[in-house]
Design a protein around this motif. Structure first.
Motif, PDB file in Angstrom:
ATOM      1  N   CYS A  91      -6.390  -3.939  -8.272  1.00 17.15           N
ATOM      2  CA  CYS A  91      -5.091  -3.381  -7.884  1.00 17.15           C
ATOM      3  C   CYS A  91      -4.285  -4.342  -7.012  1.00 17.15           C
ATOM      4  O   CYS A  91      -3.088  -4.147  -6.808  1.00 17.15           O
ATOM      5  CB  CYS A  91      -5.291  -2.082  -7.109  1.00 17.15           C
ATOM      6  SG  CYS A  91      -6.181  -0.804  -8.013  1.00 17.15           S
TER       7      CYS A  91
ATOM      8  N   THR B 171      -2.107  -7.335  -5.905  1.00 14.03           N
ATOM      9  CA  THR B 171      -1.168  -8.260  -6.539  1.00 14.03           C
ATOM     10  C   THR B 171      -0.914  -9.494  -5.680  1.00 14.03           C
ATOM     11  O   THR B 171      -0.561 -10.543  -6.194  1.00 14.03           O
ATOM     12  CB  THR B 171       0.182  -7.565  -6.832  1.00 14.03           C
ATOM     13  OG1 THR B 171       0.718  -7.046  -5.615  1.00 14.03           O
ATOM     14  CG2 THR B 171       0.000  -6.439  -7.839  1.00 14.03           C
TER      15      THR B 171
ATOM     16  N   ARG C  43      -0.780  -2.488  -6.552  1.00 13.63           N
ATOM     17  CA  ARG C  43      -0.133  -1.594  -7.512  1.00 13.63           C
ATOM     18  C   ARG C  43      -1.232  -0.727  -8.122  1.00 13.63           C
ATOM     19  O   ARG C  43      -2.263  -1.224  -8.546  1.00 13.63           O
ATOM     20  CB  ARG C  43       0.556  -2.401  -8.599  1.00 13.63           C
ATOM     21  CG  ARG C  43       1.222  -1.508  -9.642  1.00 13.63           C
ATOM     22  CD  ARG C  43       1.946  -2.323 -10.645  1.00 13.63           C
ATOM     23  NE  ARG C  43       3.169  -2.786  -9.995  1.00 13.63           N
ATOM     24  CZ  ARG C  43       4.169  -3.320 -10.643  1.00 13.63           C
ATOM     25  NH1 ARG C  43       4.110  -3.509 -11.924  1.00 13.63           N
ATOM     26  NH2 ARG C  43       5.252  -3.696  -9.997  1.00 13.63           N
TER      27      ARG C  43
ATOM     28  N   ARG D 129       3.472   1.236  -5.822  1.00 12.06           N
ATOM     29  CA  ARG D 129       3.151   0.038  -5.039  1.00 12.06           C
ATOM     30  C   ARG D 129       2.764   0.458  -3.624  1.00 12.06           C
ATOM     31  O   ARG D 129       3.380   1.357  -3.046  1.00 12.06           O
ATOM     32  CB  ARG D 129       4.361  -0.893  -4.971  1.00 12.06           C
ATOM     33  CG  ARG D 129       4.728  -1.488  -6.291  1.00 12.06           C
ATOM     34  CD  ARG D 129       6.009  -2.294  -6.153  1.00 12.06           C
ATOM     35  NE  ARG D 129       6.464  -2.748  -7.437  1.00 12.06           N
ATOM     36  CZ  ARG D 129       6.390  -3.999  -7.848  1.00 12.06           C
ATOM     37  NH1 ARG D 129       5.879  -4.932  -7.060  1.00 12.06           N
ATOM     38  NH2 ARG D 129       6.829  -4.346  -9.028  1.00 12.06           N
TER      39      ARG D 129
END
Length: 136
Positions: A76, A78, A101, A106
């Motif tokens: 997850c 980023t 994310r 987000r």
């Protein structure tokens, strides 16, 4: 059978908040690399806890109440960066910012190391995240 086994693996693919400690237990094959005393500066500013860095995720558990916790799967994540923040426990200081994310949303998580003059929080999380990324 292999498909069933993969369905049961969520640790690196999901973000979970405030779970019973049994749900956050490490799974077979998961390895804890380090434990760091940190403040969850964004979600629980002023709340001291332990950040566990594993090969699959980041786990944060409040020192006050183990039901206040967080599991961030590396799939997850980023971006991982270091930036200047204001912490209730340390004032103006450098912190680890983890951008994520999950399920179309987000999230930003900010952790401040409470170990004086120790870059371990930044170095270990960045190194493990880079290693995880190379296995995708």
């Amino acid at each position: 059978k292999q498909g069933e086994e993969l369905e049961g693996i969520w640790q690196d693919r999901e973000i979970k908040f405030d779970q019973p400690p049994s749900v956050l237990a490490m799974r077979k094959g998961e390895i804890a690399f380090t434990y760091i005393t940190v403040e969850d500066t964004k979600g629980n500013n002023g709340d001291r806890g332990i950040l566990t860095v594993t090969n699959l995720r980041l786990l944060w558990t409040s020192s006050k109440n183990s039901r206040t916790n967080l599991s961030i799967g590396f799939s997850c994540v980023t971006n991982v960066a270091i930036r200047l923040v204001t912490s209730k426990l340390k004032g103006s200081t450098q912190a680890l910012c983890v951008m994520t994310r999950f399920n179309g949303a987000r999230f930003e998580f900010i952790f401040t190391s409470l170990v004086k003059n120790s870059p371990r929080l930044f170095v270990s999380v960045q190194a493990v995240f880079r290693s995880y990324e190379t296995t995708k």
